[in-house]
Motif scaffolding. Structure first.
Motif, mmCIF file in Angstrom:
data_model
loop_
_atom_site.group_PDB
_atom_site.id
_atom_site.type_symbol
_atom_site.label_atom_id
_atom_site.label_comp_id
_atom_site.label_asym_id
_atom_site.label_seq_id
_atom_site.Cartn_x
_atom_site.Cartn_y
_atom_site.Cartn_z
ATOM 1 N N MET A 87 -10.039 7.928 5.319
ATOM 2 C CA MET A 87 -9.037 8.029 4.271
ATOM 3 C C MET A 87 -8.815 6.709 3.546
ATOM 4 S SD MET A 87 -6.182 10.762 5.541
ATOM 5 C CE MET A 87 -6.662 12.465 5.864
ATOM 6 N N THR A 88 -9.216 5.595 4.168
ATOM 7 C CA THR A 88 -9.225 4.327 3.440
ATOM 8 C C THR A 88 -10.217 4.408 2.293
ATOM 9 O OG1 THR A 88 -8.601 2.981 5.368
ATOM 10 C CG2 THR A 88 -9.775 1.869 3.593
ATOM 11 N N GLN A 89 -11.379 4.950 2.571
ATOM 12 C CA GLN A 89 -12.421 5.059 1.544
ATOM 13 C C GLN A 89 -12.036 6.032 0.440
ATOM 14 O OE1 GLN A 89 -15.740 6.006 4.284
ATOM 15 N NE2 GLN A 89 -16.724 4.144 3.536
ATOM 16 N N THR A 90 -11.468 7.177 0.815
ATOM 17 C CA THR A 90 -11.197 8.217 -0.176
ATOM 18 C C THR A 90 -9.912 7.984 -0.959
ATOM 19 O OG1 THR A 90 -10.021 9.567 1.463
ATOM 20 C CG2 THR A 90 -12.396 9.929 1.226
ATOM 21 N N GLY A 91 -9.020 7.133 -0.438
ATOM 22 C CA GLY A 91 -7.751 6.889 -1.107
ATOM 23 C C GLY A 91 -6.692 7.931 -0.812
ATOM 24 N N ASP A 92 -6.930 8.787 0.178
ATOM 25 C CA ASP A 92 -5.981 9.863 0.474
ATOM 26 C C ASP A 92 -4.683 9.374 1.118
ATOM 27 O OD1 ASP A 92 -7.651 11.800 -0.536
ATOM 28 O OD2 ASP A 92 -8.632 12.210 1.379
ATOM 29 N N LEU A 93 -4.628 8.113 1.528
ATOM 30 C CA LEU A 93 -3.411 7.577 2.117
ATOM 31 C C LEU A 93 -2.574 6.805 1.103
ATOM 32 C CD1 LEU A 93 -4.813 6.309 5.542
ATOM 33 C CD2 LEU A 93 -3.453 8.365 5.127
ATOM 34 N N ASN A 94 -3.086 6.597 -0.080
ATOM 35 C CA ASN A 94 -2.334 5.880 -1.108
ATOM 36 C C ASN A 94 -1.137 6.721 -1.542
ATOM 37 O OD1 ASN A 94 -4.400 4.015 -0.952
ATOM 38 N ND2 ASN A 94 -5.473 4.808 -2.747
ATOM 39 N N GLY A 95 -0.079 6.063 -1.980
ATOM 40 C CA GLY A 95 1.091 6.820 -2.406
ATOM 41 C C GLY A 95 2.214 5.936 -2.868
ATOM 42 N N ASN A 96 3.360 6.551 -3.150
ATOM 43 C CA ASN A 96 4.538 5.860 -3.652
ATOM 44 C C ASN A 96 5.632 5.838 -2.599
ATOM 45 O OD1 ASN A 96 3.157 5.724 -6.106
ATOM 46 N ND2 ASN A 96 4.124 7.591 -6.877
ATOM 47 N N ILE A 97 6.175 4.656 -2.335
ATOM 48 C CA ILE A 97 7.258 4.487 -1.371
ATOM 49 C C ILE A 97 8.273 3.510 -1.960
ATOM 50 C CG2 ILE A 97 7.917 3.633 0.926
ATOM 51 C CD1 ILE A 97 6.379 6.152 1.167
ATOM 52 N N GLY A 98 9.548 3.902 -1.979
ATOM 53 C CA GLY A 98 10.608 2.990 -2.386
ATOM 54 C C GLY A 98 10.447 2.406 -3.773
ATOM 55 N N GLY A 99 9.883 3.188 -4.693
ATOM 56 C CA GLY A 99 9.696 2.698 -6.054
ATOM 57 C C GLY A 99 8.428 1.901 -6.254
ATOM 58 N N PHE A 100 7.597 1.789 -5.214
ATOM 59 C CA PHE A 100 6.340 1.055 -5.304
ATOM 60 C C PHE A 100 5.165 2.004 -5.113
ATOM 61 C CE2 PHE A 100 9.287 -2.304 -4.480
ATOM 62 C CZ PHE A 100 8.751 -3.431 -5.062
ATOM 63 N N SER A 101 4.085 1.740 -5.830
ATOM 64 C CA SER A 101 2.834 2.457 -5.636
ATOM 65 C C SER A 101 1.927 1.602 -4.761
ATOM 66 C CB SER A 101 2.166 2.726 -6.985
ATOM 67 O OG SER A 101 0.911 3.348 -6.807
ATOM 68 N N PHE A 102 1.354 2.224 -3.721
ATOM 69 C CA PHE A 102 0.514 1.502 -2.769
ATOM 70 C C PHE A 102 -0.925 1.998 -2.820
ATOM 71 C CE2 PHE A 102 4.663 0.715 -0.963
ATOM 72 C CZ PHE A 102 4.551 -0.575 -0.445
ATOM 73 N N LYS A 103 -1.853 1.064 -2.735
ATOM 74 C CA LYS A 103 -3.268 1.392 -2.582
ATOM 75 C C LYS A 103 -3.839 0.554 -1.451
ATOM 76 C CE LYS A 103 -7.823 1.042 -4.789
ATOM 77 N NZ LYS A 103 -8.341 2.309 -4.246
ATOM 78 N N ILE A 104 -4.518 1.207 -0.516
ATOM 79 C CA ILE A 104 -5.201 0.489 0.559
ATOM 80 C C ILE A 104 -6.540 -0.004 0.016
ATOM 81 C CG2 ILE A 104 -6.195 0.642 2.870
ATOM 82 C CD1 ILE A 104 -4.225 2.866 3.482
ATOM 83 N N LEU A 105 -6.748 -1.314 0.046
ATOM 84 C CA LEU A 105 -7.982 -1.901 -0.449
ATOM 85 C C LEU A 105 -9.063 -1.935 0.625
ATOM 86 C CD1 LEU A 105 -6.503 -4.882 -2.501
ATOM 87 C CD2 LEU A 105 -7.093 -2.577 -3.307
ATOM 88 N N SER A 106 -8.653 -2.152 1.877
ATOM 89 C CA SER A 106 -9.633 -2.188 2.965
ATOM 90 C C SER A 106 -8.925 -2.013 4.300
ATOM 91 C CB SER A 106 -10.399 -3.522 2.968
ATOM 92 O OG SER A 106 -9.532 -4.600 3.285
ATOM 93 N N SER A 107 -9.681 -1.606 5.310
ATOM 94 C CA SER A 107 -9.178 -1.554 6.686
ATOM 95 C C SER A 107 -10.225 -2.186 7.593
ATOM 96 C CB SER A 107 -8.882 -0.120 7.114
ATOM 97 O OG SER A 107 -10.042 0.686 7.069
ATOM 98 N N GLN A 108 -9.750 -2.995 8.520
ATOM 99 C CA GLN A 108 -10.637 -3.691 9.448
ATOM 100 C C GLN A 108 -10.215 -3.380 10.875
ATOM 101 O OE1 GLN A 108 -9.974 -7.768 8.158
ATOM 102 N NE2 GLN A 108 -11.857 -7.753 6.957
ATOM 103 N N GLY A 109 -11.192 -3.118 11.729
ATOM 104 C CA GLY A 109 -10.932 -2.959 13.150
ATOM 105 C C GLY A 109 -11.105 -4.297 13.837
ATOM 106 N N CYS A 110 -10.035 -4.811 14.427
ATOM 107 C CA CYS A 110 -10.050 -6.152 15.014
ATOM 108 C C CYS A 110 -10.225 -6.064 16.529
ATOM 109 C CB CYS A 110 -8.755 -6.885 14.695
ATOM 110 S SG CYS A 110 -8.355 -6.963 12.934
ATOM 111 N N LEU A 111 -11.092 -6.892 17.056
ATOM 112 C CA LEU A 111 -11.283 -6.951 18.503
ATOM 113 C C LEU A 111 -10.430 -8.029 19.154
ATOM 114 C CD1 LEU A 111 -15.137 -6.358 18.841
ATOM 115 C CD2 LEU A 111 -13.270 -4.775 19.342
ATOM 116 N N ASP A 112 -9.823 -8.896 18.347
ATOM 117 C CA ASP A 112 -8.966 -9.943 18.881
ATOM 118 C C ASP A 112 -7.731 -10.064 18.001
ATOM 119 O OD1 ASP A 112 -9.540 -12.415 16.866
ATOM 120 O OD2 ASP A 112 -11.356 -11.251 17.216
ATOM 121 N N ALA A 113 -6.704 -10.720 18.523
ATOM 122 C CA ALA A 113 -5.412 -10.775 17.845
ATOM 123 C C ALA A 113 -5.473 -11.478 16.500
ATOM 124 C CB ALA A 113 -4.387 -11.465 18.749
#
Length: 273
Positions: free
Chosen positions: A229-255
């Motif tokens: 859903m990061t790739q497709t944009g299906d998680l993007n949306g409007n919250i609290g008067g702001f429009s959000f778009k996820i640009l990327s997601s990373q899986g981290c193996l360390d803190a």
């Protein structure tokens, strides 16, 4: 009483599941938090309910770090991962019923751990029952009444966005617990980019308050759905008067997210309006 008694009882009921160091820490913190409230019991001092609440929450960090001043080895900084996450995720799971109190407690506990000079966190590998995903977001103010915003406002808006993601991805129904740690600066501009660390775990592993849970979570499936859903944009949306778009997601193996398991970039569709 309504907030704290639940957790006191949970730790008593599951006391034997903690290591000896964890048991020492729980005993010491319980007493430290109680002692910190003794001053509010004096009848000649006119404490309000808000005074009591402030004193209680102000005592959490010092009680986590040094509940017994003459025994500095008893500290949240010296807990192992299993003990820490059992406490951390049990409190986090209570957010459904005690949002303000438990959110302040869990954030205080997490910020305290990050500030420890020695703890398990820097060497912890997020490839097992706890996962770490870093999101890069772009947000744009689109409607509503603008007002001066502060870091608390930004934290709430970003946390609300993560909660909306969790709703879309059915994390709660799938017995997945989550904690979002947004990157916070002094104010919210009309348009900006920011990062959020999202910690995920199987509720059945660490939540001491699991009852009637019949659906085991599958963190691999959860992460794969988030990546898609990061790739497709299906998680993007409007919250609290702001429009959000996820640009990327990373899986981290360390803190610190120096070693990546994956790095997914969003497609060009689903741009901000």
């Amino acid at each position: 009483m309504a907030f704290a008694t639940k957790f006191c009882d949970l730790y008593s009921q599951n006391y034997q599941d903690f290591s000896q160091d964890g048991q020492q820490w729980i005993d010491a913190v319980r007493k430290c938090l109680q002692v910190s409230l003794v001053q509010t019991l004096r009848p000649y001092l006119p404490f309000t309910c808000e005074d009591v609440k402030r004193i209680a929450f102000d005592s959490h960090t010092p009680c986590y770090v040094k509940p017994i001043p003459e025994s500095p080895s008893i500290s949240v900084c010296n807990l192992d991962a299993s003990d820490y996450f059992s406490v951390f995720w049990t409190i986090q799971s209570s957010l459904k019923t005690s949002t303000d109190s438990s959110l302040r407690t869990i954030r205080s506990m997490f910020e305290t751990l990050k500030q420890c000079t020695v703890s398990f966190l820097p060497s912890f590998s997020f490839d097992g029952p706890v996962r770490l995903v870093k999101l890069k977001l772009k947000y744009l103010f689109i409607f509503g009444r603008r007002r001066r915003s502060n870091s608390d406002d930004k934290m709430k808006i970003l946390n609300d966005f993560v909660d909306s993601m969790a709703y879309t991805l059915h994390w709660q129904e799938n017995e997945v617990l989550w904690f979002s740690d947004p990157e916070i600066n002094s104010n919210i501009s009309a348009s900006s980019e920011t990062y959020i660390d999202i910690f995920l775990t199987d509720r059945n592993v660490y939540d001491l308050d699991v009852k009637n849970t019949t659906v085991p979570s599958n963190l691999n499936t959860t992460i794969n759905e988030l990546k898609k859903m990061t790739q497709t944009g299906d998680l993007n949306g409007n919250i609290g008067g702001f429009s959000f778009k996820i640009l990327s997601s990373q899986g981290c193996l360390d803190a610190s997210c120096d070693t990546l398991l994956f790095n997914v970039t969003a497609n060009d569709n689903g741009m901000l309006l």
